[in-house]
Motif scaffolding. Structure first.
Motif, PDB file in Angstrom:
ATOM      1  N   PHE A 305       0.850  -1.188   0.000  1.00  0.00           N
ATOM      2  CA  PHE A 305       0.000   0.000   0.000  1.00  0.00           C
ATOM      3  C   PHE A 305       0.888   1.241   0.000  1.00  0.00           C
ATOM      4  O   PHE A 305       1.764   1.373   0.858  1.00  0.00           O
ATOM      5  CB  PHE A 305      -0.907  -0.014   1.232  1.00  0.00           C
ATOM      6  CG  PHE A 305      -1.849  -1.176   1.240  1.00  0.00           C
ATOM      7  CD1 PHE A 305      -3.125  -1.048   0.719  1.00  0.00           C
ATOM      8  CD2 PHE A 305      -1.451  -2.422   1.745  1.00  0.00           C
ATOM      9  CE1 PHE A 305      -3.997  -2.127   0.710  1.00  0.00           C
ATOM     10  CE2 PHE A 305      -2.315  -3.497   1.733  1.00  0.00           C
ATOM     11  CZ  PHE A 305      -3.593  -3.363   1.207  1.00  0.00           C
ATOM     12  N   THR A 306       0.653   2.118  -0.969  1.00  0.00           N
ATOM     13  CA  THR A 306       1.545   3.280  -1.090  1.00  0.00           C
ATOM     14  C   THR A 306       0.877   4.586  -0.684  1.00  0.00           C
ATOM     15  O   THR A 306       1.499   5.625  -0.738  1.00  0.00           O
ATOM     16  CB  THR A 306       2.000   3.463  -2.547  1.00  0.00           C
ATOM     17  OG1 THR A 306       0.851   3.833  -3.314  1.00  0.00           O
ATOM     18  CG2 THR A 306       2.611   2.207  -3.120  1.00  0.00           C
ATOM     19  N   LYS A 307      -0.402   4.518  -0.308  1.00  0.00           N
ATOM     20  CA  LYS A 307      -1.191   5.737  -0.099  1.00  0.00           C
ATOM     21  C   LYS A 307      -1.266   6.532  -1.402  1.00  0.00           C
ATOM     22  O   LYS A 307      -0.911   6.022  -2.464  1.00  0.00           O
ATOM     23  CB  LYS A 307      -0.587   6.580   1.035  1.00  0.00           C
ATOM     24  CG  LYS A 307      -0.650   5.902   2.404  1.00  0.00           C
ATOM     25  CD  LYS A 307      -1.976   6.188   3.097  1.00  0.00           C
ATOM     26  CE  LYS A 307      -1.980   5.753   4.546  1.00  0.00           C
ATOM     27  NZ  LYS A 307      -1.481   6.775   5.450  1.00  0.00           N
ATOM     28  N   PHE A 308      -1.685   7.775  -1.295  1.00  0.00           N
ATOM     29  CA  PHE A 308      -1.921   8.576  -2.492  1.00  0.00           C
ATOM     30  C   PHE A 308      -0.609   8.973  -3.180  1.00  0.00           C
ATOM     31  O   PHE A 308       0.295   9.490  -2.542  1.00  0.00           O
ATOM     32  CB  PHE A 308      -2.727   9.820  -2.099  1.00  0.00           C
ATOM     33  CG  PHE A 308      -3.273  10.573  -3.257  1.00  0.00           C
ATOM     34  CD1 PHE A 308      -4.384  10.098  -3.962  1.00  0.00           C
ATOM     35  CD2 PHE A 308      -2.697  11.757  -3.669  1.00  0.00           C
ATOM     36  CE1 PHE A 308      -4.897  10.796  -5.044  1.00  0.00           C
ATOM     37  CE2 PHE A 308      -3.202  12.463  -4.760  1.00  0.00           C
ATOM     38  CZ  PHE A 308      -4.302  11.976  -5.438  1.00  0.00           C
ATOM     39  N   LEU A 309      -0.513   8.705  -4.479  1.00  0.00           N
ATOM     40  CA  LEU A 309       0.695   9.057  -5.228  1.00  0.00           C
ATOM     41  C   LEU A 309       0.449  10.278  -6.100  1.00  0.00           C
ATOM     42  O   LEU A 309      -0.643  10.493  -6.587  1.00  0.00           O
ATOM     43  CB  LEU A 309       1.111   7.898  -6.147  1.00  0.00           C
ATOM     44  CG  LEU A 309       1.540   6.587  -5.511  1.00  0.00           C
ATOM     45  CD1 LEU A 309       1.878   5.595  -6.607  1.00  0.00           C
ATOM     46  CD2 LEU A 309       2.734   6.792  -4.596  1.00  0.00           C
ATOM     47  N   ARG A 310       1.501  11.055  -6.288  1.00  0.00           N
ATOM     48  CA  ARG A 310       1.383  12.246  -7.131  1.00  0.00           C
ATOM     49  C   ARG A 310       2.476  12.278  -8.190  1.00  0.00           C
ATOM     50  O   ARG A 310       3.550  11.718  -8.007  1.00  0.00           O
ATOM     51  CB  ARG A 310       1.530  13.501  -6.281  1.00  0.00           C
ATOM     52  CG  ARG A 310       0.244  13.952  -5.640  1.00  0.00           C
ATOM     53  CD  ARG A 310       0.479  15.195  -4.800  1.00  0.00           C
ATOM     54  NE  ARG A 310      -0.557  15.363  -3.811  1.00  0.00           N
ATOM     55  CZ  ARG A 310      -1.778  15.834  -4.082  1.00  0.00           C
ATOM     56  NH1 ARG A 310      -2.079  16.190  -5.312  1.00  0.00           N
ATOM     57  NH2 ARG A 310      -2.677  15.957  -3.139  1.00  0.00           N
ATOM     58  N   GLY A 311       2.169  12.984  -9.263  1.00  0.00           N
ATOM     59  CA  GLY A 311       3.128  13.357 -10.305  1.00  0.00           C
ATOM     60  C   GLY A 311       4.128  12.295 -10.702  1.00  0.00           C
ATOM     61  O   GLY A 311       3.775  11.252 -11.255  1.00  0.00           O
ATOM     62  N   ASN A 313       5.795  10.173  -9.095  1.00  0.00           N
ATOM     63  CA  ASN A 313       5.629   8.846  -8.512  1.00  0.00           C
ATOM     64  C   ASN A 313       4.599   8.009  -9.258  1.00  0.00           C
ATOM     65  O   ASN A 313       4.733   6.799  -9.369  1.00  0.00           O
ATOM     66  CB  ASN A 313       5.239   8.959  -7.036  1.00  0.00           C
ATOM     67  CG  ASN A 313       6.423   9.312  -6.175  1.00  0.00           C
ATOM     68  OD1 ASN A 313       7.559   8.983  -6.523  1.00  0.00           O
ATOM     69  ND2 ASN A 313       6.168   9.999  -5.073  1.00  0.00           N
ATOM     70  N   VAL A 314       3.559   8.701  -9.726  1.00  0.00           N
ATOM     71  CA  VAL A 314       2.541   7.993 -10.512  1.00  0.00           C
ATOM     72  C   VAL A 314       3.194   7.462 -11.790  1.00  0.00           C
ATOM     73  O   VAL A 314       3.024   6.307 -12.171  1.00  0.00           O
ATOM     74  CB  VAL A 314       1.366   8.933 -10.873  1.00  0.00           C
ATOM     75  CG1 VAL A 314       0.379   8.221 -11.800  1.00  0.00           C
ATOM     76  CG2 VAL A 314       0.659   9.418  -9.627  1.00  0.00           C
ATOM     77  N   GLU A 315       3.979   8.328 -12.404  1.00  0.00           N
ATOM     78  CA  GLU A 315       4.632   7.946 -13.647  1.00  0.00           C
ATOM     79  C   GLU A 315       5.579   6.765 -13.438  1.00  0.00           C
ATOM     80  O   GLU A 315       5.634   5.831 -14.216  1.00  0.00           O
ATOM     81  CB  GLU A 315       5.428   9.139 -14.171  1.00  0.00           C
ATOM     82  CG  GLU A 315       5.330   9.268 -15.672  1.00  0.00           C
ATOM     83  CD  GLU A 315       5.270  10.711 -16.072  1.00  0.00           C
ATOM     84  OE1 GLU A 315       6.345  11.252 -16.320  1.00  0.00           O
ATOM     85  OE2 GLU A 315       4.166  11.286 -16.114  1.00  0.00           O
ATOM     86  N   LYS A 316       6.307   6.828 -12.352  1.00  0.00           N
ATOM     87  CA  LYS A 316       7.245   5.756 -12.034  1.00  0.00           C
ATOM     88  C   LYS A 316       6.484   4.447 -11.805  1.00  0.00           C
ATOM     89  O   LYS A 316       6.902   3.378 -12.234  1.00  0.00           O
ATOM     90  CB  LYS A 316       8.035   6.137 -10.776  1.00  0.00           C
ATOM     91  CG  LYS A 316       9.274   5.298 -10.600  1.00  0.00           C
ATOM     92  CD  LYS A 316      10.108   5.790  -9.428  1.00  0.00           C
ATOM     93  CE  LYS A 316      11.168   4.769  -9.089  1.00  0.00           C
ATOM     94  NZ  LYS A 316      11.692   4.949  -7.733  1.00  0.00           N
TER      95      LYS A 316
END
Lengths: 422, 425
Positions: A305-311, A313-316
């Motif tokens: 579980f990574t919690k909410f990802l942004r920018g 990190n989403v791409e990665k």
């Protein structure tokens, strides 16, 4: 054409697909020459007396400004926030059976607790009142309201100005809450749908929901599928080196998104292949239960579980993923799988979604059919030629999801109702 | 002279049942669905069409002739699910006006992968035709009219065939007309009969299309088109799926009525007649060599093999199944070999085609799956199980063999020991 448009989220302040959709749509409409006054609620400082701010696209970051030349943003101070309501309600429905008041929360649930009033009904009406004041001084041809929270405001603006109303349904109460709907929200939704001259539904799935659950005449509803930003987004060909296969769930961990089906399927997949990890990226009221559920099934070491990802990190995450899964119980549209496909990740999507009507190059499954879900996940990991075909054909298919087309259709709807209105 | 040469393709695959990665049974095929479809097509097409053909053959006393290629997999299914259809084909065979053509028993793409398997399947089909219809096929057609120079070479090697049937593709014919008889490149005595795809497709695809400028098509109009060939050709090869009658073109379109009146209209012109493929091949000299270095077929507008090998999934599935050939045959297990062969039927790979996916189209009509991806997953799961079965069977065989070897050596040891034990001291 001048449009008085009411939304409730806009990038970068978004928590779901609605903000993304409003962004893409207004941009395309603006480029097609439609003038838009976009009104949206902001929480900002709770005690502020100025409830209204007029921004000339300054509210959005400079990189996003291009293309919004015909859009003015008007923010209205209000505690309205869509998903908080449904998440909390779900929590309460499960934890305190007697709890019927939606907004009487304990303060530790939200920093913005003080901003919530007695009930939603009061809040949306207060908002409607503020908006109708703005409408009095604005000039426009048509009112366009996005989702229930702005429906009363849209109705008020339309009534005061004598202009026609279009309501745009991105999701319904049944999508968010299953059968345990909130009657107040349902009533607000239905009120907006009945008062509107025309309803825009984001899919046939949603259109049918409006017909069957809200008793609206079919001919009043037009389907306008969402688009995606085809920004010649560069996707690195090479995936990130890793030992295990990765199956990705990316979205809110709430009832609507079917996270429990994802974990149940993960359990079955792991019976067949062991070198696979399941990642749940997102936050939501079911997060803790899902962590426990995975542990209970004995696959806690395989589900992350990574919690909410942004920018970035989403791409990665997309670059690492071998498969994206959207097991939604009820998804009016579903922009997320398009994002995955655009990023070169094959998608497995639930048939209970708007997107499954139009996205061809994806694997599809009934959300409740855990066996098939696991079968298809396993196949996607086991048979690489399929992932390759999905990836190649999927990327080509993305070209057909154009906001320009959606903007064109909506403009046609405006013309049609203005002709009728004379 | 214009000879109308009818050949009808008659085929139904063994469709797979839903087979997930969690299934482990060796029952791969959906008997229920297959029997239902077989019955349905029998009622709508095979039975009424056969009875009409029989009626026409009797009415025209030997002047109306046709030919069929019925796949082995359909013949098996007819025996199980619709024996009356098989009986009516046998009745047609006895009229002497019906020729049966050879193909790969399993309607497979083996010609593109395994010479050995290709030949075995043709021989198997030939024997089945002999057994059921009392005649030895003399004309060959490959699955979906797939053809190239190498295939003609292989057919020549098998021997006994006077002609091969394939598509009259423009790019191989150039300015030449399909209404002549040709010969394959290379050194053999066979002839090539090429499908006149314009006239064939007028019946098979366009017959009920109201947007077609020639709609509605009646027998006199079609006969006129055939008459026009006189003077610039000898044969009009009308090759099509038999299911055209009643299944692809429903009875309500008037397709049976069209067929009923066609012989009469064709025969009105005294230079016209009907010939079976082997008769056509015998009657006319070949006018030229047709060189086909690149594989052709009768599928889609491309008329190539992209309907079965157009994407990576299809190529992978095909490569995998033929990679198993050696292992499968080594097991010597008839059930395994039979299942493996039924999986070779070209339809399984056609379902995986993504070429026309976006447009819908005929591919969808024939496809029992919601998407090509679903069909690939199902197929690969089955193939995976077959692979496991092969390995298990070979492993068991090995154990049995080593047990035998151990037994033999023990026996030998005893034989050696016993004289010692008897003691010759």
């Amino acid at each position: 054409m001048k449009v008085f448009m009411l939304g409730w989220e806009f990038p970068p302040f978004i928590s779901g697909g609605l903000g993304t959709a409003c962004y893409g749509l207004t941009k395309a409409m603006s480029q097609a020459g439609t003038e838009i006054a976009f009104v949206l609620p902001t929480l900002t400082d709770g005690g502020s007396v100025d409830y209204m701010k007029i921004l000339n696209a300054d509210g959005i970051s400079s990189s996003q400004k291009t293309g919004f030349t015909n859009v003015r943003f008007i923010t209205v101070t209000s505690p309205l926030k869509p998903y908080i309501f449904s998440q909390r309600r779900k929590f309460f429905a499960k934890n305190e059976k007697k709890c019927s008041k939606i907004c009487s929360f304990d303060s530790n649930f939200s920093k913005n607790e003080q901003n919530y009033g007695e009930n939603i009904y009061e809040q949306v009406n207060k908002y409607a009142e503020k908006v109708s004041h703005i409408a009095d001084v604005e000039s426009f041809d048509v009112v366009h309201s996005h989702d229930w929270m702005t429906f009363p405001a849209g109705v008020a603006a339309a009534q005061n100005s004598g202009k026609p109303l279009v309501v745009h349904v991105h999701s319904t109460e049944f999508d968010r809450s299953g059968e345990n709907i909130n009657q107040t929200i349902y009533d607000i939704e239905r009120y907006g749908m009945y008062e509107a001259q025309k309803i825009v539904a984001v899919s046939n799935y949603t259109r049918n929901m409006i017909i069957n659950r809200y008793g609206v005449a079919a001919e009043k509803i037009t389907v306008v599928h969402n688009g995606i930003e085809n920004d010649n987004h560069f996707v690195p060909e090479k995936a990130i080196e890793k030992r295990d296969k990765i199956v990705l769930f990316l979205g809110r961990i709430t009832f609507q998104k079917g996270p429990d089906y994802f974990i149940a399927a993960a359990k079955k997949v792991l019976e067949k292949i062991s070198n696979v990890k399941f990642i749940m990226a997102g936050d939501g009221d079911m997060l803790h239960r899902m962590i426990e559920y995975a542990a209970e099934l004995g696959i806690g070491h395989k589900v992350f579980f990574t919690k909410f990802l942004r920018g970035a990190n989403v791409e990665k995450m997309y670059r690492m993923a071998d498969l994206y899964v959207m097991p939604s119980v009820s998804e009016p549209f579903g922009i997320a799988p398009l994002e995955a496909v655009k990023n070169g990740v094959p998608a497995l999507i639930s048939k209970q979604s708007g997107i499954s009507e139009i996205l061809i190059n994806a694997l599809k499954v009934d959300f409740w059919d855990v066996n098939q879900m696991a079968n298809k996940i396993t196949a996607a990991l086991k048979y690489p030629p399929m992932s390759q075909t999905l990836r190649e054909n999927g990327r080509n298919e993305m070209k057909k999801f154009r906001w320009e087309d959606a903007a064109f259709k909506i403009n046609e709807i405006y013309k049609q109702i203005l002709t009728i209105a004379g | 002279m214009a000879s109308v040469c009818f050949y009808f393709q008659v085929h139904q695959p063994y469709r797979l049942r839903e087979y997930t990665v969690f299934d482990s049974g060796s029952d791969y095929f959906d008997d229920n669905k297959n029997s239902q479809i077989c019955r349905k097509v029998a009622e709508k097409c095979y039975l009424p069409a056969n009875s009409l053909m029989l009626e026409l053959i009797r009415k025209y006393k030997g002047q109306f002739k046709i030919s069929y290629s019925i796949t082995g997999v359909l013949l098996e299914q007819l025996e199980m699910y619709a024996p009356e259809v098989l009986a009516s084909f046998q009745e047609l065979a006895q009229t002497g006006c019906v020729e049966f053509i050879a193909e790969t028993y399993y309607h497979s793409l083996s010609s593109l992968y395994s010479e050995q398997e290709f030949m075995e399947q043709i021989i198997l089909h030939k024997e089945t035709i002999e057994r059921l219809f009392g005649q030895t096929p003399r004309v060959f057609r490959n699955t979906e009219l797939i053809y190239n120079n190498y295939i003609s070479e292989l057919i020549g090697k098998i021997g006994g065939f006077s002609a091969i049937i394939t598509e009259g593709v423009d790019r191989i014919l150039g300015h030449r007309s399909p209404n002549f008889v040709y010969r394959p490149s290379g050194d053999n005595n066979m002839k090539l009969l090429l499908k006149n795809y314009r006239l064939s497709d007028d019946i098979a695809f366009r017959f009920s299309n109201r947007d077609w400028s020639e709609w509605p098509l009646h027998a006199p109009k079609f006969a006129k088109w055939v008459n026009d060939v006189n003077g610039c050709g000898f044969v009009v090869n009308l090759f099509m799926d038999y299911e055209t009658f009643g299944e692809h073109q429903w009875e309500s379109t008037g397709i049976f009525n069209f067929l009923k009146h066609l012989p009469q209209e064709i025969l009105k012109h005294r230079d016209n007649d009907f010939k079976t493929p082997s008769e056509a091949a015998a009657a006319y000299d070949d006018s030229d060599v047709v060189d086909v270095p690149h594989t052709i077929s009768w599928a889609d507008v491309e008329r190539d093999i992209s309907a079965w090998r157009g994407n990576k999934m299809q190529c992978c599935a095909l490569a995998e199944i033929y990679r198993l050939e050696k292992t499968v045959k080594e097991t010597g297990d008839d059930d395994i070999i039979n299942d493996w062969r039924r999986l070779q039927t070209s339809d399984h790979f056609y379902y995986m085609c993504t070429k026309w996916f976006s447009d819908g189209d005929v591919h969808k009509y024939f496809n029992p799956y919601e998407s090509p991806y679903d069909s690939y997953i199902n197929f690969m799961n089955v193939l995976d199980n077959l692979d496991t079965r092969c390995r298990t069977a070979l492993y068991e065989k090995q154990i049995v063999n080593s047990e035998k070897r151990i037994q033999n050596s023990e026996d030998r040891i005893q034989n050696v020991e016993s004289p010692v034990g008897d003691g010759n001291f």
